[in-house]
Design a protein around this motif. Sequence first.
Motif, short mmCIF file in Angstrom:
data_model
loop_
_atom_site.label_atom_id
_atom_site.label_comp_id
_atom_site.label_asym_id
_atom_site.label_seq_id
_atom_site.Cartn_x
_atom_site.Cartn_y
_atom_site.Cartn_z
N ARG A 15 0.66 -1.38 -0.36
CA ARG A 15 -0.14 0.05 -0.06
C ARG A 15 0.56 1.57 -0.13
O ARG A 15 0.86 1.75 0.90
CB ARG A 15 -1.11 -0.53 1.24
N CYS A 16 1.68 1.27 -0.76
CA CYS A 16 2.54 2.32 -0.98
C CYS A 16 1.82 3.81 -1.08
O CYS A 16 0.89 4.23 -1.77
CB CYS A 16 3.60 2.46 -2.82
N LEU A 17 2.44 4.47 -0.20
CA LEU A 17 1.38 6.12 -0.46
C LEU A 17 1.54 6.18 -1.48
O LEU A 17 0.31 7.48 -2.23
CB LEU A 17 1.99 6.70 1.07
N TRP A 18 2.58 6.85 -2.26
CA TRP A 18 2.26 7.21 -3.35
C TRP A 18 1.89 6.94 -4.75
O TRP A 18 2.63 6.48 -6.08
CB TRP A 18 4.19 8.40 -3.85
N CYS A 19 1.88 6.09 -5.01
CA CYS A 19 0.89 4.79 -6.16
C CYS A 19 1.10 5.59 -7.20
O CYS A 19 -0.37 6.08 -6.65
CB CYS A 19 0.28 3.66 -5.44
N ALA A 197 18.54 -15.96 -12.82
CA ALA A 197 17.49 -14.76 -14.05
C ALA A 197 18.19 -13.70 -14.46
O ALA A 197 18.20 -12.38 -13.77
CB ALA A 197 15.97 -14.74 -13.40
N GLU A 198 17.39 -13.20 -15.32
CA GLU A 198 18.26 -11.37 -15.79
C GLU A 198 17.45 -10.41 -15.28
O GLU A 198 16.24 -11.05 -15.07
CB GLU A 198 17.87 -11.87 -17.61
N PHE A 199 17.28 -9.80 -14.00
CA PHE A 199 16.73 -8.69 -13.61
C PHE A 199 17.07 -7.31 -14.01
O PHE A 199 18.46 -7.35 -14.20
CB PHE A 199 16.32 -8.73 -12.44
N VAL A 200 16.37 -6.25 -13.94
CA VAL A 200 16.73 -5.22 -13.90
C VAL A 200 16.48 -3.96 -12.47
O VAL A 200 15.19 -4.34 -12.14
CB VAL A 200 16.67 -4.48 -14.88
N VAL A 201 17.20 -3.98 -11.51
CA VAL A 201 16.93 -3.16 -10.26
C VAL A 201 16.34 -1.99 -10.60
O VAL A 201 16.58 -0.72 -11.69
CB VAL A 201 18.07 -2.94 -9.53
N ARG A 202 14.52 -0.98 -10.01
CA ARG A 202 14.73 -0.18 -9.93
C ARG A 202 14.23 0.49 -8.72
O ARG A 202 13.76 -0.19 -8.04
CB ARG A 202 12.86 -0.52 -11.33
N VAL A 203 14.10 1.79 -9.04
CA VAL A 203 14.40 2.56 -8.11
C VAL A 203 12.83 3.53 -7.61
O VAL A 203 13.37 4.86 -8.26
CB VAL A 203 15.21 3.17 -7.19
N PRO A 204 11.78 3.68 -7.29
CA PRO A 204 11.39 5.01 -7.37
C PRO A 204 12.09 5.82 -5.96
O PRO A 204 11.82 5.54 -5.61
CB PRO A 204 9.42 4.13 -6.57
N VAL A 205 12.13 7.35 -6.86
CA VAL A 205 12.66 7.93 -5.94
C VAL A 205 11.42 8.83 -5.31
O VAL A 205 10.87 9.34 -5.75
CB VAL A 205 13.99 8.46 -6.52
N VAL A 206 11.81 8.95 -3.89
CA VAL A 206 10.08 10.04 -3.85
C VAL A 206 10.40 9.98 -2.39
O VAL A 206 11.41 10.05 -1.82
CB VAL A 206 8.61 8.03 -2.54
N PRO A 207 10.21 11.86 -2.84
CA PRO A 207 10.53 12.71 -1.11
C PRO A 207 9.94 12.52 -0.24
O PRO A 207 9.26 11.92 0.34
CB PRO A 207 9.55 13.95 -1.64
N GLY A 255 -0.10 14.10 -2.51
CA GLY A 255 -0.94 15.33 -3.49
C GLY A 255 -0.31 16.80 -3.66
O GLY A 255 0.03 17.20 -4.77
N ASN A 256 0.76 16.75 -2.93
CA ASN A 256 0.88 18.30 -2.36
C ASN A 256 2.43 18.21 -2.57
O ASN A 256 3.76 19.37 -2.13
CB ASN A 256 0.87 19.52 -1.23
N ALA A 257 3.43 17.45 -2.36
CA ALA A 257 4.61 16.44 -2.40
C ALA A 257 5.20 17.38 -3.79
O ALA A 257 5.03 17.21 -5.33
CB ALA A 257 5.10 15.17 -2.94
N LEU A 258 6.34 17.60 -4.20
CA LEU A 258 7.18 18.06 -5.43
C LEU A 258 7.52 17.36 -6.15
O LEU A 258 8.42 16.22 -6.34
CB LEU A 258 7.96 18.79 -4.96
N ASN A 259 7.53 17.65 -7.63
CA ASN A 259 8.36 16.70 -8.10
C ASN A 259 9.80 16.43 -8.28
O ASN A 259 10.35 17.13 -7.87
CB ASN A 259 7.82 16.40 -9.83
N VAL A 260 10.22 15.37 -8.16
CA VAL A 260 11.58 14.70 -7.89
C VAL A 260 12.23 14.87 -9.71
O VAL A 260 12.63 15.17 -10.72
CB VAL A 260 12.11 13.35 -7.73
N GLU A 261 12.98 16.02 -9.47
CA GLU A 261 14.15 16.19 -10.90
C GLU A 261 14.97 16.01 -11.65
O GLU A 261 15.90 15.28 -10.17
CB GLU A 261 14.24 17.99 -10.87
#
Length: 283
Positions: A15-19, A197-207, A255-261
């Motif tokens: 239940r990621c709060l930024w989903c 297995a082949e994999f790519v690590v993905r990092v959602p970067v969240v304020p 909802g009011n968080a700034l986008n990550v540039e």
Amino acid sequence: RGDRTNSFGKGCPLRCLWCNNPESIDPFPSIMFDSRLCLKFGDCIRNSGGRIRLAGDTLVIDRENITCPDSLRDVCASKALTIAGENMSVDRIISKIEKDLPFYEMSEGGVTLSGGEPFAQEGELIELLAELKKRNIHISAETSLHVPWENIEKCLALVDVFLADLKHTDPGKFSFFTGGNAGLVMENFRKLDASGAEFVVRVPVVPDFNLSGPELRSIIDFASGLRNSREIHFIPFHSLAKEKYLFLGKDYVFGNALNVEKSELAPYVQYAELKGLTAKIMN
């Protein structure tokens, strides 16, 4: 790689709060309502069994007590009220995917399973993967790895690339922001790595979650310590999902968080490359 068809499954153990896909969290169909499109024809009210009513100029939807959202599918002529998600047979999914076969052949593309969490699906997932393999379609799967290892293990021979999220290495912070167990994710990463297995690590970067030097470096250190880890993707947070939460009648904490540039992530791309990884910042 190439042109791809995204297949979104519903249901997620986190239940990621930024989903970005809040409509895919629940495993059952979800009611979405855009008040800007509502022309108050009343068809949804008449088909809701008293669970939708008009209060002044506002439509009030008692989502928790609507046991069969499918009964409201296609009743709204203005498309203000829509239903996200439906049960589909493997045959029907395949028939839709096969329409894109010419594009895969030209671009070496394929199918990307997303969600929700693909590996939280029932046995039909194996059937779908097997049918895709019969057609020599390249398969990638986006996953939180927050499922029992057995769910992933039985798919190892059927998935070409796992696009696996490593959101945080701190158990407390991971639990607070996602409701999940960071230890399960990291252990599954180790098992995925050991499987070859082949994999790519993905990092959602969240304020306020992981956008700091110590946190991102810890994530990169874990990723680079995996024997077969080659690539890491940073996914900058954006608030484009804000309307989806409104349509679902849910609160959006970010909802009011700034986008990550992208410029904010440049130092971590450099650090990841120093650790031997190919690093990318995704759109």
